[in-house]
Design a protein around this motif. Sequence first.
Motif, PDB file in Angstrom:
ATOM      1  N   ASN A 194       0.715  -1.076   0.022  1.00  0.00           N
ATOM      2  CA  ASN A 194      -0.060  -0.047  -0.125  1.00  0.00           C
ATOM      3  C   ASN A 194       0.683   1.200   0.064  1.00  0.00           C
ATOM      4  O   ASN A 194       0.628   2.086  -0.708  1.00  0.00           O
ATOM      5  CB  ASN A 194      -0.944  -0.049   1.209  1.00  0.00           C
ATOM      6  CG  ASN A 194      -1.842  -1.087   1.228  1.00  0.00           C
ATOM      7  OD1 ASN A 194      -2.291  -1.646   0.021  1.00  0.00           O
ATOM      8  ND2 ASN A 194      -2.705  -1.340   2.206  1.00  0.00           N
ATOM      9  N   ASN A 195       1.697   1.178   0.870  1.00  0.00           N
ATOM     10  CA  ASN A 195       2.745   2.275   0.990  1.00  0.00           C
ATOM     11  C   ASN A 195       3.452   2.796  -0.282  1.00  0.00           C
ATOM     12  O   ASN A 195       3.740   3.784  -0.700  1.00  0.00           O
ATOM     13  CB  ASN A 195       3.690   2.275   2.095  1.00  0.00           C
ATOM     14  CG  ASN A 195       2.913   2.102   3.570  1.00  0.00           C
ATOM     15  OD1 ASN A 195       1.969   2.611   3.683  1.00  0.00           O
ATOM     16  ND2 ASN A 195       3.728   1.681   4.399  1.00  0.00           N
ATOM     17  N   LEU A 196       3.905   1.484  -1.161  1.00  0.00           N
ATOM     18  CA  LEU A 196       4.822   1.600  -2.205  1.00  0.00           C
ATOM     19  C   LEU A 196       3.873   2.257  -3.203  1.00  0.00           C
ATOM     20  O   LEU A 196       4.379   3.031  -4.084  1.00  0.00           O
ATOM     21  CB  LEU A 196       5.205   0.351  -2.496  1.00  0.00           C
ATOM     22  CG  LEU A 196       5.981   0.122  -4.005  1.00  0.00           C
ATOM     23  CD1 LEU A 196       7.232   1.106  -3.899  1.00  0.00           C
ATOM     24  CD2 LEU A 196       6.621  -1.221  -3.902  1.00  0.00           C
ATOM     25  N   ALA A 197       2.740   1.629  -3.352  1.00  0.00           N
ATOM     26  CA  ALA A 197       1.653   2.062  -4.435  1.00  0.00           C
ATOM     27  C   ALA A 197       1.346   3.542  -4.178  1.00  0.00           C
ATOM     28  O   ALA A 197       1.195   4.200  -5.480  1.00  0.00           O
ATOM     29  CB  ALA A 197       0.355   1.100  -4.514  1.00  0.00           C
ATOM     30  N   PHE A 198       1.179   3.979  -2.940  1.00  0.00           N
ATOM     31  CA  PHE A 198       0.761   5.196  -2.922  1.00  0.00           C
ATOM     32  C   PHE A 198       1.893   6.235  -3.259  1.00  0.00           C
ATOM     33  O   PHE A 198       1.624   7.458  -3.704  1.00  0.00           O
ATOM     34  CB  PHE A 198       0.640   5.535  -1.240  1.00  0.00           C
ATOM     35  CG  PHE A 198      -0.182   6.542  -0.774  1.00  0.00           C
ATOM     36  CD1 PHE A 198      -1.721   6.440  -1.181  1.00  0.00           C
ATOM     37  CD2 PHE A 198       0.263   7.775  -0.315  1.00  0.00           C
ATOM     38  CE1 PHE A 198      -2.545   7.441  -0.650  1.00  0.00           C
ATOM     39  CE2 PHE A 198      -0.953   8.875  -0.003  1.00  0.00           C
ATOM     40  CZ  PHE A 198      -2.024   8.578  -0.191  1.00  0.00           C
ATOM     41  N   GLN A 199       3.152   5.902  -3.339  1.00  0.00           N
ATOM     42  CA  GLN A 199       4.194   6.670  -3.749  1.00  0.00           C
ATOM     43  C   GLN A 199       4.118   6.606  -5.292  1.00  0.00           C
ATOM     44  O   GLN A 199       4.539   7.507  -5.977  1.00  0.00           O
ATOM     45  CB  GLN A 199       5.569   6.395  -3.028  1.00  0.00           C
ATOM     46  CG  GLN A 199       5.624   6.916  -1.673  1.00  0.00           C
ATOM     47  CD  GLN A 199       7.281   6.785  -1.193  1.00  0.00           C
ATOM     48  OE1 GLN A 199       8.288   6.457  -2.178  1.00  0.00           O
ATOM     49  NE2 GLN A 199       7.441   6.763   0.150  1.00  0.00           N
ATOM     50  N   LEU A 200       4.119   5.416  -5.847  1.00  0.00           N
ATOM     51  CA  LEU A 200       4.147   5.274  -7.011  1.00  0.00           C
ATOM     52  C   LEU A 200       3.073   5.935  -8.118  1.00  0.00           C
ATOM     53  O   LEU A 200       3.319   6.385  -9.132  1.00  0.00           O
ATOM     54  CB  LEU A 200       4.026   3.755  -7.697  1.00  0.00           C
ATOM     55  CG  LEU A 200       5.216   2.844  -7.308  1.00  0.00           C
ATOM     56  CD1 LEU A 200       4.722   1.451  -7.418  1.00  0.00           C
ATOM     57  CD2 LEU A 200       6.489   3.377  -8.036  1.00  0.00           C
ATOM     58  N   LYS A 201       1.917   6.076  -7.418  1.00  0.00           N
ATOM     59  CA  LYS A 201       0.816   6.873  -8.017  1.00  0.00           C
ATOM     60  C   LYS A 201       1.180   8.422  -8.251  1.00  0.00           C
ATOM     61  O   LYS A 201       0.543   9.182  -9.097  1.00  0.00           O
ATOM     62  CB  LYS A 201      -0.394   6.817  -7.098  1.00  0.00           C
ATOM     63  CG  LYS A 201      -0.469   7.739  -5.982  1.00  0.00           C
ATOM     64  CD  LYS A 201      -1.657   7.645  -5.185  1.00  0.00           C
ATOM     65  CE  LYS A 201      -1.862   8.565  -3.968  1.00  0.00           C
ATOM     66  NZ  LYS A 201      -1.379   9.876  -4.191  1.00  0.00           N
ATOM     67  N   ASP A 202       2.127   8.881  -7.520  1.00  0.00           N
ATOM     68  CA  ASP A 202       2.648  10.267  -7.830  1.00  0.00           C
ATOM     69  C   ASP A 202       3.489  10.568  -8.625  1.00  0.00           C
ATOM     70  O   ASP A 202       4.006  11.576  -8.910  1.00  0.00           O
ATOM     71  CB  ASP A 202       2.651  11.144  -6.361  1.00  0.00           C
ATOM     72  CG  ASP A 202       1.392  11.219  -5.636  1.00  0.00           C
ATOM     73  OD1 ASP A 202       0.240  11.263  -6.178  1.00  0.00           O
ATOM     74  OD2 ASP A 202       1.658  11.185  -4.437  1.00  0.00           O
ATOM     75  N   MET A 203       4.062   9.239  -9.295  1.00  0.00           N
ATOM     76  CA  MET A 203       5.447   9.516  -9.965  1.00  0.00           C
ATOM     77  C   MET A 203       5.012   9.804 -11.507  1.00  0.00           C
ATOM     78  O   MET A 203       4.216   9.474 -12.016  1.00  0.00           O
ATOM     79  CB  MET A 203       6.174   8.448  -9.952  1.00  0.00           C
ATOM     80  CG  MET A 203       6.769   7.965  -8.459  1.00  0.00           C
ATOM     81  SD  MET A 203       7.884   9.360  -7.925  1.00  0.00           S
ATOM     82  CE  MET A 203       7.972   9.058  -6.138  1.00  0.00           C
TER      83      MET A 203
END
Length: 347
Positions: A194-203
């Motif tokens: 979840n934490n990883l996806a949350f960062q990836l979404k803003d890249m």
Amino acid sequence: MIRTISVNEFFLLPDSIPLADVRTPAEFEHGHIPGAFNLPLFSNEERVLVGTTYKQVGREEAILLGFDLTGSKWSGFIKHALEVAPGKKIAVHCWRGGMRSGAMAWALNLYGFEVYLIEGGYKSFRRFALDQFLQPAALLVLGGRTGSGKTRILHELTSLGEQVIDLEHLAQHQGSSYGTMNKMIQPTQEQFENNLAFQLKDMDGSKRLWVEDESRNIGKLTIPTPLFDQMSNATLIDIHVDLEQRVKTLTLEYGLLDKEFLITCTDRIHKRLGPLQTKQAIAAINEGDMEGFIRIVLVYYDKTYRKDMAKRNAEKVLSIVIESEETAENAKQILNFTNTIPATVQA
């Protein structure tokens, strides 16, 4: 007012609007949307009772039991929501956008909150999260032997305007047998994702994204397969740092750790380290010879790194010698080097 919105629409809301996860504490602990706070309608035990009643007796009886269990709690729910969202704007979700979030949204709306009810609940966020790992990214992998200062360089690259995902920070583990540093506690696999996806979404997918070279597993956690496959096929910048500098760095980093912790972690890799080397490493720890201990285990980690490099496409491994002890200088050198690489090689 209650507005039903999708997960994607929630991400467009102002950051000032809190997100209430009304699932049980156990569900929340297992995995939640980053930034959410827990406002559990039921305790862990109460949810089991309601679920059992629903299956064995029926829906209406389960609803009545739910009201019986929560009857005295509603003012507490509202007071907690007011503490977190004094502006009376709040988003709410449960597992899949069903009765729990619906009931909480109704109560908060009755009190005067502007409520955003997430359609599909946490389940819809999980679909969104897993989809992030399937999205193509312009990855550049920063590699180098243990003690090369890769994590510090990545942080410096962030300050230089580069996109960076720090996988070890998200995993709360530094990737080796000693990776918890005797203080870090890893999240659940689901929360890591979840934490990883949350960062990836803003890249920005059109710009390069730096990650550190990692094994598939970081401690007890696993990098999602679609992302790890992209990392394995991406261009790797292999930094070469002098052995003495690496020993110095690691001695400073590990030298103050508890001896029993170091011994336990060393014994954990005794089959790969070898019986003699394990004995020598533990003896060095007991004698307070941190530099000697580091030199012994680096033989194993360097050997492992060479094996991993041999599995990569040689054409996508680009080497650069790093001589400065200043992280900022090293980051600039790597960035200048990377900017000379043709886009066809980076792709």
